[in-house]
Design an enzyme around this catalytic site. Structure first.
Site, PDB file in Angstrom:
ATOM      1  N   CYS A 142      -1.091   6.194  -2.920  1.00 13.83           N
ATOM      2  CA  CYS A 142      -0.919   5.236  -1.830  1.00 13.83           C
ATOM      3  C   CYS A 142       0.434   5.344  -1.137  1.00 13.83           C
ATOM      4  CB  CYS A 142      -1.119   3.814  -2.352  1.00 13.83           C
ATOM      5  SG  CYS A 142      -2.679   3.559  -3.230  1.00 13.83           S
TER       6      CYS A 142
ATOM      7  N   HIS B 219       1.965  -1.675   2.131  1.00 14.55           N
ATOM      8  CA  HIS B 219       0.726  -1.100   1.611  1.00 14.55           C
ATOM      9  C   HIS B 219      -0.291  -2.217   1.431  1.00 14.55           C
ATOM     10  CE1 HIS B 219      -2.188   1.034  -0.640  1.00 14.55           C
ATOM     11  NE2 HIS B 219      -1.825   0.598  -1.833  1.00 14.55           N
TER      12      HIS B 219
ATOM     13  N   ASN C 136      -8.298  -1.345   0.353  1.00 16.17           N
ATOM     14  CA  ASN C 136      -7.199  -0.432   0.039  1.00 16.17           C
ATOM     15  C   ASN C 136      -7.654   0.996   0.334  1.00 16.17           C
ATOM     16  OD1 ASN C 136      -5.206   1.152  -1.070  1.00 16.17           O
ATOM     17  ND2 ASN C 136      -5.148   0.092  -3.041  1.00 16.17           N
TER      18      ASN C 136
END
Length: 341
Positions: A113, A249, A279
């Site tokens: 990520c 994020h 996500n």
């Protein structure tokens, strides 16, 4: 020293929308449970035969639709992804071929990520070092193809999508200011996708499937988002009061809320889109950036702070003065502001 920043952006998300009720009904989860604990209402899943190279190329095509000259003088492609089409050739090379870039350098970057911000840092460094002139950076995933669809800890959280940016020279006073990058392999077993090496906990390995210790990741994320963001601001001679937009994020709304409290940056200045996309790993920051630019929230001259965390465990932060001087860098109704002298 030349000012280096983002000169064009694009995005793509697959057509298929997967709502929470699909998981809740199949897993026997109470209605509303997923959204209450994650902030996610829906996510996108890629179609059969649609992989990271395809969504990357579509993000680039979106960029070109708004700025046909966006790829001019691009001589390097970096794709941040942990779901590549294959171990080799690189997905970056496949994207380059699909969008008509021939003879350019191309490689993938795997920092989960955190990957997109890592890739921006590498692009900037290579331009300043003379190894590249303009760099196409992508961050995207097709995690739906890697998920254990019966695992409550991961299946409900992740989605597919890709954002892209061209990194190049921008006018003085704009662009990247500072980066903070870090990793701590001691936390590796808290979030991983096992592949060739049997080095993670026995009895828990499912090859190619994301595995996560949510409690450990939460504690880690809140700490490093706050710490790395603060470090980036300090390196840039800035404070949290200088930040116009925080782009974190998009993993979990609770993590974001806790991190903003640690920062002292209000949620009103925080870009959120995890409710619609979940996500998307390396795709979260470029997707959030694109949408906030496209709807006019982010405008030229504004101060941005990006903060990310991911497998590794890894983290990164970036401060940037947004330019806004090309077609894909501002909304139709928004005009870029001048940076004070």
């Amino acid at each position: 020293m030349k000012s280096i920043g983002i000169t064009a952006i694009g995005m793509y998300v697959p057509e298929r929308v997967v709502h929470n009720h699909e998981f809740e009904s199949r897993m026997g989860i109470e209605d509303g449970w997923i959204e209450s604990r994650s902030g996610i209402r829906e996510r996108r899943f890629s179609a059969p035969g649609e992989f990271a190279s395809h969504i990357g190329a579509k993000a680039v095509q979106d960029m070109l639709a708004r700025d046909p000259d966006a790829l001019k003088d691009v001589d390097l492609v970096i794709y941040a992804t942990c779901t590549p089409d294959a171990m080799f050739p690189s997905t970056a090379a496949l994207v380059a071929g699909q969008v008509g870039l021939t003879g350019v350098g191309a490689y993938d970057l795997s920092t989960a990520c955190s990957g997109f911000v890592y890739a921006l840092s590498m692009a900037r460094g290579m331009i300043l070092g003379g190894s590249a002139k303009n760099v196409l950076v992508l961050g995207g995933e097709v995690l739906s193809k890697a998920l254990d669809q019966d695992d409550r800890d991961t299946a409900i959280l992740f989605g597919d999508g890709c954002g892209c940016a061209v990194v190049g020279e921008v006018p003085a006073g704009y662009g990247f200011q500072d980066f903070v990058l870090g990793a701590d392999s001691a936390g590796g077993p808290a979030l991983y996708i096992s592949n060739l090496a049997d080095q993670f906990p026995d009895g828990q390995i499912m090859r190619g499937v994301p595995t996560m210790n949510g409690r450990e990741v939460f504690k880690f994320a809140v700490r490093v988002l706050g710490d790395s963001g603060t470090q980036a601001l300090q390196k840039s001679g800035l404070s949290n009061a200088d930040v116009d937009w925080l782009i974190p994020h998009q993993a979990n709304i609770r993590i974001i809320e806790a991190a903003t409290q640690r920062f002292g940056i209000p949620m009103e200045k925080t870009v959120i889109n995890l409710d619609r996309y979940g996500n998307t790993s390396a795709g979260t920051v470029p997707l959030a950036l694109y949408e906030a630019v496209n709807d006019g929230r982010i405008q030229g001259g504004q101060q941005l702070l990006m903060v990310v965390f991911g497998g590794g465990l890894s983290w990164a932060a970036c401060t940037m003065k947004w330019w806004g001087g090309r077609p894909s860098l501002h909304a139709q109704v928004a005009q870029p502001a001048e940076v004070p002298a």
